[in-house]
Design a protein around this motif. Structure first.
Motif, mmCIF file in Angstrom:
data_model
loop_
_atom_site.group_PDB
_atom_site.id
_atom_site.type_symbol
_atom_site.label_atom_id
_atom_site.label_comp_id
_atom_site.label_asym_id
_atom_site.label_seq_id
_atom_site.Cartn_x
_atom_site.Cartn_y
_atom_site.Cartn_z
ATOM 1 N N LYS A 165 83.092 48.264 60.243
ATOM 2 C CA LYS A 165 84.557 48.196 60.259
ATOM 3 C C LYS A 165 85.186 48.962 59.113
ATOM 4 N N TRP A 166 84.615 48.840 57.915
ATOM 5 C CA TRP A 166 85.266 49.393 56.725
ATOM 6 C C TRP A 166 84.572 50.626 56.156
ATOM 7 N N GLY A 167 83.360 50.933 56.613
ATOM 8 C CA GLY A 167 82.662 52.102 56.080
ATOM 9 C C GLY A 167 81.839 51.815 54.842
ATOM 10 N N PHE A 168 81.492 50.539 54.606
ATOM 11 C CA PHE A 168 80.638 50.213 53.468
ATOM 12 C C PHE A 168 79.238 50.780 53.699
ATOM 13 N N LEU A 169 78.597 51.197 52.611
ATOM 14 C CA LEU A 169 77.231 51.739 52.663
ATOM 15 C C LEU A 169 77.106 52.870 53.686
ATOM 16 N N ASP A 170 78.151 53.656 53.821
ATOM 17 C CA ASP A 170 78.169 54.687 54.862
ATOM 18 C C ASP A 170 77.081 55.741 54.678
ATOM 19 N N ARG A 171 76.621 55.935 53.443
ATOM 20 C CA ARG A 171 75.561 56.925 53.210
ATOM 21 C C ARG A 171 74.203 56.436 53.700
ATOM 22 N N TYR A 172 74.065 55.132 53.891
ATOM 23 C CA TYR A 172 72.759 54.559 54.214
ATOM 24 C C TYR A 172 72.722 53.803 55.544
#
Length: 213
Positions: A165-172
């Motif tokens: 929903k929020w894009g947390f930990l988007d790199r992983y």
């Protein structure tokens, strides 16, 4: 996954509110610095403020509840029920009051062999997600770029939902598989539990190794 880790909080580990001694950090400490936890909380608050969730209307409320968001496994209605159940259980549990304690709990990140990798001092009355995100972010900084991780957490479904929903930990996030215990009392209905059981993807049996912390 290339490795499986688990997370949980222990609310028996707390420290009385009083004047602090001068900082003394062990050179090989596994505790995350307080500044890193604060920075993750501010970062997550900024992402939430930047991307407000769509409002439900009377016309599409039922459709929204039965919808499966991209990247998730179960409908919104099941995740909403899980969140409500965990919140109710969390409120009934005796928690350390921030009025009397500086550190209210410890959150640990362990490997599947029951070895502590990282710890976070919690200063809130409940399990806020920025502690989880900070611990996982720190671990990934020590892993190879293509390393895939299985994460066991009693509300891993809610953490994954927040990431989507929020894009947390988007790199992983594309290298993470979240799982919950089939036998966890607050994990929701059986359909929900079985979809979030990592033994559908890999063969392992130890999914409660933090409970004895």
């Amino acid at each position: 996954p290339d490795a499986i880790i688990c997370l949980d909080a222990c609310f028996t580990q707390k420290r009385n509110r009083q004047a602090r001694d001068p900082p003394r950090t062990h050179p090989h400490t596994v505790f995350l610095p307080e500044r890193d936890l604060d920075a993750m909380e501010r970062y997550m608050d900024a992402l939430r403020a930047r991307k407000p969730p769509p409002k439900k209307t009377k016309v599409n409320q039922d459709d929204q509840e039965d919808r499966v968001e991209g990247g998730l496994h179960v409908p919104n209605s099941i995740l909403d029920g899980c969140e409500s159940g965990f919140t109710a259980a969390d409120e009934r549990r005796t928690k350390a009051s921030t009025q009397f304690f500086d550190d209210t709990a410890l959150m640990a990140l362990l490997c599947r062999h029951d070895i502590v990798l990282f710890l976070a001092n919690m200063c809130s009355a409940g399990e806020k997600q920025h502690y989880v995100m900070a611990l996982v972010e720190t671990l990934f900084q020590h892993l190879p770029l293509e390393f895939r991780l299985g994460i066991l957490y009693d509300i891993g479904c809610q953490v994954e939902r927040s990431c989507v929903k929020w894009g947390f930990l988007d790199r992983y996030i594309d290298r993470i598989s979240f799982g919950i215990s089939v036998f966890h009392e607050s994990a929701g209905d059986l359909y929900h539990q079985r979809l979030y059981t990592l033994d559908r993807q890999v063969d392992y049996a130890r999914d409660e190794i933090v409970e004895g912390l």
